[in-house]
Design an enzyme around this catalytic site. Structure first.
Site, PDB file in Angstrom:
ATOM      1  N   CYS A   1       0.857  -1.195   0.000  1.00  0.00           N
ATOM      2  CA  CYS A   1       0.000   0.000   0.000  1.00  0.00           C
ATOM      3  C   CYS A   1       0.890   1.241   0.000  1.00  0.00           C
ATOM      4  O   CYS A   1       1.920   1.253   0.670  1.00  0.00           O
ATOM      5  CB  CYS A   1      -0.868   0.035   1.247  1.00  0.00           C
TER       6      CYS A   1
ATOM      7  N   GLN B   1     -18.164  -3.266  -5.405  1.00  0.00           N
ATOM      8  CA  GLN B   1     -17.320  -2.374  -4.615  1.00  0.00           C
ATOM      9  C   GLN B   1     -16.530  -3.174  -3.575  1.00  0.00           C
ATOM     10  O   GLN B   1     -17.083  -4.066  -2.940  1.00  0.00           O
ATOM     11  CB  GLN B   1     -18.191  -1.338  -3.905  1.00  0.00           C
TER      12      GLN B   1
ATOM     13  N   TYR C   1     -22.704   5.642 -16.106  1.00  0.00           N
ATOM     14  CA  TYR C   1     -21.584   4.806 -15.625  1.00  0.00           C
ATOM     15  C   TYR C   1     -22.078   3.965 -14.442  1.00  0.00           C
ATOM     16  O   TYR C   1     -21.473   3.971 -13.375  1.00  0.00           O
ATOM     17  CB  TYR C   1     -20.398   5.659 -15.178  1.00  0.00           C
TER      18      TYR C   1
ATOM     19  N   GLU D   1     -24.384   1.944 -18.934  1.00  0.00           N
ATOM     20  CA  GLU D   1     -23.064   1.372 -18.642  1.00  0.00           C
ATOM     21  C   GLU D   1     -22.556   0.710 -19.921  1.00  0.00           C
ATOM     22  O   GLU D   1     -23.320   0.121 -20.680  1.00  0.00           O
ATOM     23  CB  GLU D   1     -23.232   0.352 -17.491  1.00  0.00           C
TER      24      GLU D   1
ATOM     25  N   ASP E   1     -20.814   8.601 -12.257  1.00  0.00           N
ATOM     26  CA  ASP E   1     -19.753   7.959 -11.466  1.00  0.00           C
ATOM     27  C   ASP E   1     -18.722   7.382 -12.432  1.00  0.00           C
ATOM     28  O   ASP E   1     -18.607   6.176 -12.577  1.00  0.00           O
ATOM     29  CB  ASP E   1     -20.377   6.845 -10.597  1.00  0.00           C
TER      30      ASP E   1
ATOM     31  N   CYS F   1     -13.677   9.044  -8.443  1.00  0.00           N
ATOM     32  CA  CYS F   1     -12.530   8.409  -7.789  1.00  0.00           C
ATOM     33  C   CYS F   1     -11.245   9.145  -8.130  1.00  0.00           C
ATOM     34  O   CYS F   1     -10.160   8.643  -7.860  1.00  0.00           O
ATOM     35  CB  CYS F   1     -12.437   6.941  -8.181  1.00  0.00           C
TER      36      CYS F   1
END
Ligand code: SAH
Length: 459
Positions: A86, A288, A317, A338, A386, A413
């Site tokens: 990470c 998710q 999306y 989508e 999104d 994001c």
């Protein structure tokens, strides 16, 4: 005139770090020339080795820390392995949240030129560990035994990870158990160099709300040696397991899953809930990875949408329809769009599963489908987007500006492309009123945001 570069490759120098990049690397400057170094924090002094120089910036490697930041979390080598690479594991959680919030504020001013948007304090997790519900772990061999872990950065050497800090414990246990079962039966790991061997990846997915576990065994070979014993052992050792799937990937590729999927035991899907909405998750479904924070994010999106039951909503999306189904509970009608056909199949199935009849889904590029709808005389009261990291296609933003939905809810994001797109919508007649960052991926540098835009009067 070409500027001279003040440092040389392979040179050792002492620097002080001033900032972090958006992906969590430390930034130090030599005569104004930036050098990016992973695992370094603002305020820290260190000896670094310059590893690569470019015209405008360089990369370096941390050699010795001379002065530590009070926000640094000291990690042993073993702990570092538990994090599996990470980017900001060495920063305290409080420091991580501050870093993400600062980044959002900066890009909204610098890129978005947004002066008076209300940016709310980031919503973090109470317990920022063991949050992931999905792992895809590469398998290798060491000293005659199987190992499972993560690839060392920029290499294909596997670092053995017995317990990942960010994975749910049920997933960690599943990966260990499968590795040991294969190892005890002397079934070889796949070897990338020779393209021989059997087990390539162990994948595990877990529905936190239902307690259902799926195990996917990805092999190069069409069959698994001692397959009955393998299945029996998995069932015996993993009480949560509801589905055992065999996936065949015989290609020389970095792509994890192959085409061929075969249910060895149990059901084809596991289930999970986000809020009251139930989702069926197959081995290949997108879902998710942090469902707790997803709920926080979607609740905020729902609040920003301000639905009363009379609205027509477009969810662009939409993926497997997660946000669409969440909104459908409060809207008159929801249209999801989508580009991936399988995701739309999942979305329709999920609507049925929840007996939601006011949600419809279409396959195609959002910019094309929604623009065509608009040209045919359709409009929405609320539009939710999104998009992936690159943000919305500009033609979609122009269609939104022409269509004039009363509200736009933008889930993102990537704060950089969010800021860029908010600027376009502002210039087209919208006002960004609220922006809420949510920490969906603790220990990594990723930042998720949801924002509310309203159509300004007179537009
Ligand atoms: N809203 C969903 C998924 C968001 S991820 C959720 O919360 O679960 C972004 C999605 O956009 C992906 O599913 C991707 O396949 C899709 N996508 C990418 N480009 C697109 C485009 N041009 N038009 C429509 N969908 C697109």
């Amino acid at each position: 005139m070409k500027k001279t570069i003040p440092v040389k490759k392979n040179e050792y120098i002492e620097v002080t770090f001033e900032d972090l990049t958006h992906d969590g690397a430390g930034v130090a400057k030599v005569e104004g020339y930036p050098i990016f170094v992973a695992n370094a924090l603002p305020g820290e002094r260190a000896v670094i080795k310059v590893t690569k120089t470019n015209n405008g910036y360089a990369f370096g490697r941390l050699i010795e820390l001379l002065e530590k930041s009070p926000e640094r979390v000291d990690l042993s080598m073993e702990d570092q392995n538990r994090y599996g690479g990470c980017q900001i594991q060495h920063l305290s959680y409080k420091g991580q949240l501050a870093f993400k919030e600062k980044q959002v504020r900066e890009v909204m001013t610098r890129i978005g030129k947004l002066e008076d948007v209300m940016i709310h304090p980031i919503i973090g997790m109470e317990e920022p560990t063991h949050y992931r519900n999905k792992a895809q772990v590469p398998v290798g061999e060491k000293d005659g035994k199987l190992i499972a872990g993560f690839f060392k950065p920029r290499s294909h050497d596997i670092v053995e990870t017995k317990e990942s800090i960010i994975q749910h414990q049920v997933i960690n246990e599943a990966v260990q158990a499968v590795k040991e079962i294969f190892s005890d039966l002397h079934i070889p790991a796949y070897n990338e160099k020779t393209h021989k061997g059997v087990l390539r990846h162990i994948m595990a997915r877990y529905g936190k709300q239902t307690g259902e576990l799926m195990v996917v065994l990805v092999t190069r070979t069409d069959s698994i040696p001692f397959v009955e014993t393998v299945v029996k052992e998995i069932i015996a050792r993993l009480p949560h397991v509801k589905s055992i799937v065999h996936n065949v990937n015989s290609k020389k590729t970095n792509v994890i899953l192959g085409e061929k999927m075969n249910i060895l035991w149990g059901s084809e899907v596991i289930y999970d809930f986000i809020g009251d909405v139930k989702f069926a998750i197959s081995a290949k479904s997108f879902y998710q990875v942090n469902p707790d924070q997803t709920k926080v994010l979607y609740e905020k999106a729902l609040e920003y949408a301000g639905l009363t039951g009379k609205e027509t909503v477009i969810d662009a999306y939409c993926g497997i329809g997660t946000i669409s189904l969440f909104l459908a509970q409060k809207a008159k009608k929801v249209f999801g769009v989508e580009i991936v056909p399988e995701a739309i199949e999942d979305a329709r199935r999920n609507a049925q599963l929840n007996e939601i009849t006011n949600a419809e889904f279409a396959v195609g590029a959002a910019e094309t489908v929604i623009t065509d709808w608009y040209k045919e005389g359709n409009a929405a009261d609320v539009l939710v987007v999104d998009p992936p990291r690159k943000g919305c296609d500009e033609s979609l933003l122009n269609t939104i500006i022409d269509m004039k939905p009363k509200k736009v809810v933008y889930v993102s994001c990537n704060p950089g492309t969010l800021a860029r797109d908010l600027r376009i919508l502002e210039d087209g007649g919208y006002k960004t009123t609220d922006l809420q960052p949510v920490d969906m991926f603790p220990m990594t540098a990723h930042v998720e945001c949801v924002s509310q835009l309203i159509l300004k009067e007179g537009n």
